[in-house]
Write a protein that holds these residues in place. Sequence first.
Motif, PDB file in Angstrom:
ATOM      1  N   MET A 157     -36.084 -29.993  -8.969  1.00 34.37           N
ATOM      2  CA  MET A 157     -36.683 -28.983  -8.106  1.00 34.37           C
ATOM      3  C   MET A 157     -37.463 -29.591  -6.946  1.00 34.37           C
ATOM      4  O   MET A 157     -37.452 -29.067  -5.837  1.00 34.37           O
ATOM      5  N   PHE A 158     -38.124 -30.721  -7.190  1.00 37.47           N
ATOM      6  CA  PHE A 158     -38.935 -31.311  -6.120  1.00 37.47           C
ATOM      7  C   PHE A 158     -38.070 -31.794  -4.956  1.00 37.47           C
ATOM      8  O   PHE A 158     -38.543 -31.889  -3.816  1.00 37.47           O
ATOM      9  N   LEU A 159     -36.790 -32.066  -5.226  1.00 35.27           N
ATOM     10  CA  LEU A 159     -35.907 -32.538  -4.167  1.00 35.27           C
ATOM     11  C   LEU A 159     -35.419 -31.408  -3.261  1.00 35.27           C
ATOM     12  O   LEU A 159     -34.951 -31.668  -2.146  1.00 35.27           O
ATOM     13  N   ILE A 160     -35.505 -30.174  -3.749  1.00 31.78           N
ATOM     14  CA  ILE A 160     -35.011 -29.063  -2.930  1.00 31.78           C
ATOM     15  C   ILE A 160     -36.141 -28.177  -2.412  1.00 31.78           C
ATOM     16  O   ILE A 160     -35.881 -27.150  -1.792  1.00 31.78           O
ATOM     17  N   GLN A 161     -37.399 -28.578  -2.637  1.00 28.73           N
ATOM     18  CA  GLN A 161     -38.537 -27.774  -2.193  1.00 28.73           C
ATOM     19  C   GLN A 161     -38.506 -27.531  -0.684  1.00 28.73           C
ATOM     20  O   GLN A 161     -38.664 -26.396  -0.226  1.00 28.73           O
ATOM     21  N   GLU A 162     -38.320 -28.583   0.083  1.00 28.63           N
ATOM     22  CA  GLU A 162     -38.355 -28.443   1.541  1.00 28.63           C
ATOM     23  C   GLU A 162     -37.210 -27.572   2.037  1.00 28.63           C
ATOM     24  O   GLU A 162     -37.391 -26.702   2.897  1.00 28.63           O
ATOM     25  N   THR A 163     -36.015 -27.799   1.474  1.00 30.11           N
ATOM     26  CA  THR A 163     -34.862 -26.988   1.862  1.00 30.11           C
ATOM     27  C   THR A 163     -35.078 -25.523   1.495  1.00 30.11           C
ATOM     28  O   THR A 163     -34.740 -24.615   2.266  1.00 30.11           O
ATOM     29  N   MET A 164     -35.668 -25.284   0.324  1.00 28.91           N
ATOM     30  CA  MET A 164     -35.915 -23.915  -0.104  1.00 28.91           C
ATOM     31  C   MET A 164     -36.946 -23.233   0.792  1.00 28.91           C
ATOM     32  O   MET A 164     -36.824 -22.036   1.098  1.00 28.91           O
ATOM     33  N   TRP A 165     -37.951 -23.977   1.228  1.00 28.43           N
ATOM     34  CA  TRP A 165     -38.953 -23.404   2.141  1.00 28.43           C
ATOM     35  C   TRP A 165     -38.285 -22.919   3.432  1.00 28.43           C
ATOM     36  O   TRP A 165     -38.559 -21.820   3.918  1.00 28.43           O
ATOM     37  N   VAL A 166     -37.385 -23.745   3.969  1.00 21.87           N
ATOM     38  CA  VAL A 166     -36.665 -23.367   5.188  1.00 21.87           C
ATOM     39  C   VAL A 166     -35.783 -22.152   4.926  1.00 21.87           C
ATOM     40  O   VAL A 166     -35.744 -21.204   5.723  1.00 21.87           O
ATOM     41  N   PHE A 167     -35.079 -22.157   3.796  1.00 19.97           N
ATOM     42  CA  PHE A 167     -34.193 -21.034   3.468  1.00 19.97           C
ATOM     43  C   PHE A 167     -34.975 -19.730   3.333  1.00 19.97           C
ATOM     44  O   PHE A 167     -34.575 -18.694   3.880  1.00 19.97           O
ATOM     45  N   LEU A 168     -36.085 -19.778   2.627  1.00 19.28           N
ATOM     46  CA  LEU A 168     -36.865 -18.557   2.428  1.00 19.28           C
ATOM     47  C   LEU A 168     -37.397 -18.022   3.756  1.00 19.28           C
ATOM     48  O   LEU A 168     -37.392 -16.809   3.996  1.00 19.28           O
ATOM     49  N   ASN A 169     -37.839 -18.920   4.632  1.00 22.66           N
ATOM     50  CA  ASN A 169     -38.399 -18.487   5.909  1.00 22.66           C
ATOM     51  C   ASN A 169     -37.346 -17.998   6.894  1.00 22.66           C
ATOM     52  O   ASN A 169     -37.610 -17.087   7.688  1.00 22.66           O
ATOM     53  N   THR A 170     -36.165 -18.589   6.859  1.00 26.91           N
ATOM     54  CA  THR A 170     -35.150 -18.256   7.868  1.00 26.91           C
ATOM     55  C   THR A 170     -34.108 -17.255   7.389  1.00 26.91           C
ATOM     56  O   THR A 170     -33.410 -16.657   8.213  1.00 26.91           O
ATOM     57  N   VAL A 171     -34.005 -17.050   6.069  1.00 25.38           N
ATOM     58  CA  VAL A 171     -32.989 -16.139   5.542  1.00 25.38           C
ATOM     59  C   VAL A 171     -33.612 -15.029   4.693  1.00 25.38           C
ATOM     60  O   VAL A 171     -33.436 -13.839   4.987  1.00 25.38           O
ATOM     61  N   PHE A 172     -34.352 -15.404   3.658  1.00 24.41           N
ATOM     62  CA  PHE A 172     -34.850 -14.394   2.723  1.00 24.41           C
ATOM     63  C   PHE A 172     -35.916 -13.492   3.349  1.00 24.41           C
ATOM     64  O   PHE A 172     -35.837 -12.263   3.244  1.00 24.41           O
ATOM     65  N   MET A 173     -36.916 -14.080   4.007  1.00 23.08           N
ATOM     66  CA  MET A 173     -37.982 -13.261   4.586  1.00 23.08           C
ATOM     67  C   MET A 173     -37.458 -12.321   5.680  1.00 23.08           C
ATOM     68  O   MET A 173     -37.888 -11.159   5.746  1.00 23.08           O
ATOM     69  N   PRO A 174     -36.531 -12.750   6.543  1.00 21.47           N
ATOM     70  CA  PRO A 174     -35.962 -11.789   7.496  1.00 21.47           C
ATOM     71  C   PRO A 174     -35.257 -10.611   6.822  1.00 21.47           C
ATOM     72  O   PRO A 174     -35.292  -9.487   7.344  1.00 21.47           O
ATOM     73  N   ILE A 175     -34.610 -10.850   5.672  1.00 17.51           N
ATOM     74  CA  ILE A 175     -33.984  -9.745   4.935  1.00 17.51           C
ATOM     75  C   ILE A 175     -35.055  -8.758   4.478  1.00 17.51           C
ATOM     76  O   ILE A 175     -34.926  -7.537   4.657  1.00 17.51           O
ATOM     77  N   ILE A 176     -36.121  -9.282   3.889  1.00 22.32           N
ATOM     78  CA  ILE A 176     -37.209  -8.427   3.412  1.00 22.32           C
ATOM     79  C   ILE A 176     -37.843  -7.667   4.578  1.00 22.32           C
ATOM     80  O   ILE A 176     -38.085  -6.453   4.505  1.00 22.32           O
ATOM     81  N   ASN A 177     -38.091  -8.366   5.681  1.00 19.90           N
ATOM     82  CA  ASN A 177     -38.771  -7.734   6.811  1.00 19.90           C
ATOM     83  C   ASN A 177     -37.904  -6.700   7.522  1.00 19.90           C
ATOM     84  O   ASN A 177     -38.430  -5.757   8.118  1.00 19.90           O
ATOM     85  N   SER A 178     -36.593  -6.852   7.453  1.00 20.94           N
ATOM     86  CA  SER A 178     -35.724  -5.840   8.060  1.00 20.94           C
ATOM     87  C   SER A 178     -35.910  -4.493   7.374  1.00 20.94           C
ATOM     88  O   SER A 178     -35.788  -3.435   8.007  1.00 20.94           O
ATOM     89  N   HIS A 179     -36.225  -4.512   6.079  1.00 21.48           N
ATOM     90  CA  HIS A 179     -36.491  -3.274   5.345  1.00 21.48           C
ATOM     91  C   HIS A 179     -37.919  -2.792   5.594  1.00 21.48           C
ATOM     92  O   HIS A 179     -38.158  -1.595   5.774  1.00 21.48           O
ATOM     93  N   LEU A 180     -38.865  -3.728   5.612  1.00 24.09           N
ATOM     94  CA  LEU A 180     -40.261  -3.341   5.798  1.00 24.09           C
ATOM     95  C   LEU A 180     -40.499  -2.729   7.175  1.00 24.09           C
ATOM     96  O   LEU A 180     -41.326  -1.823   7.323  1.00 24.09           O
ATOM     97  N   ARG A 181     -39.797  -3.215   8.192  1.00 24.13           N
ATOM     98  CA  ARG A 181     -40.005  -2.690   9.546  1.00 24.13           C
ATOM     99  C   ARG A 181     -39.557  -1.236   9.672  1.00 24.13           C
ATOM    100  O   ARG A 181     -40.055  -0.502  10.518  1.00 24.13           O
TER     101      ARG A 181
END
Length: 225
Positions: A157-181
């Motif tokens: 898990m520690f090897l994919i932390q940085e990649t996951m941070w980028v994924f969550l910020n650039t893919v997952f959070m925009p999905i969530i925010n598209s609904h919240l907006r």
Amino acid sequence: MHENSMLSDSCLGTSSMLGISLDEAAFNSAAAVYFQEGLMHWLVDKVPDQSLLNTARWKYIVPQLYRKYPNDNMQLNLTLTSPPIISIKPEGAGGTITTDMTVNVLDAGESVPVACITVVISVSGVVKISGNNLAGEARLQDFTLNLKWSKVGNFHMFLIQETMWVFLNTVFMPIINSHLRKGFPLPIVHGFTLQNAYILNSSSKMVVCSDVIFRNSTVAAHFPL
């Protein structure tokens, strides 16, 4: 959720005509309805850095994945395992989202699940008034990762932390925010529109304070409630 023709205590001392009190339990009930209706499931096959969805990118991090499926494309199946937990505090809104991220490899035209990671995400949020809707935007604060199962060996898990941070910020959070907006409608009498609305937060509750206008009138006259 509570609407009162008398101003909420939090709106007293202001010139606002309307006070709508919203308890965090109302937000959690709404989230539970969306969850029960199966609306919190997404299949991701496009990301800003498309190389992330090819096994070659993971050749040295998850060697068995690449050996078994060399240069195959992947999809990420995101499914919330429980309703989001929403909290209201004086400083703003927050939430916890728990999702299973299943990694699917596209092998010879078939989607093959190869691993599943449980991701627990902490977010902070800004709540806004958009017309007669209560809308918002969430920001990633923190997350934890746990390998639920794997058919291609262990994931460090520690090897994919940085990649996951980028994924969550650039893919997952925009999905969530598209609904919240889009938000959800506040309990306003038909024909009326909020004007000069603002939000006050307290522990476990927020209050929308606002004036109202009759939107069908040729003159923007104010109407007492």
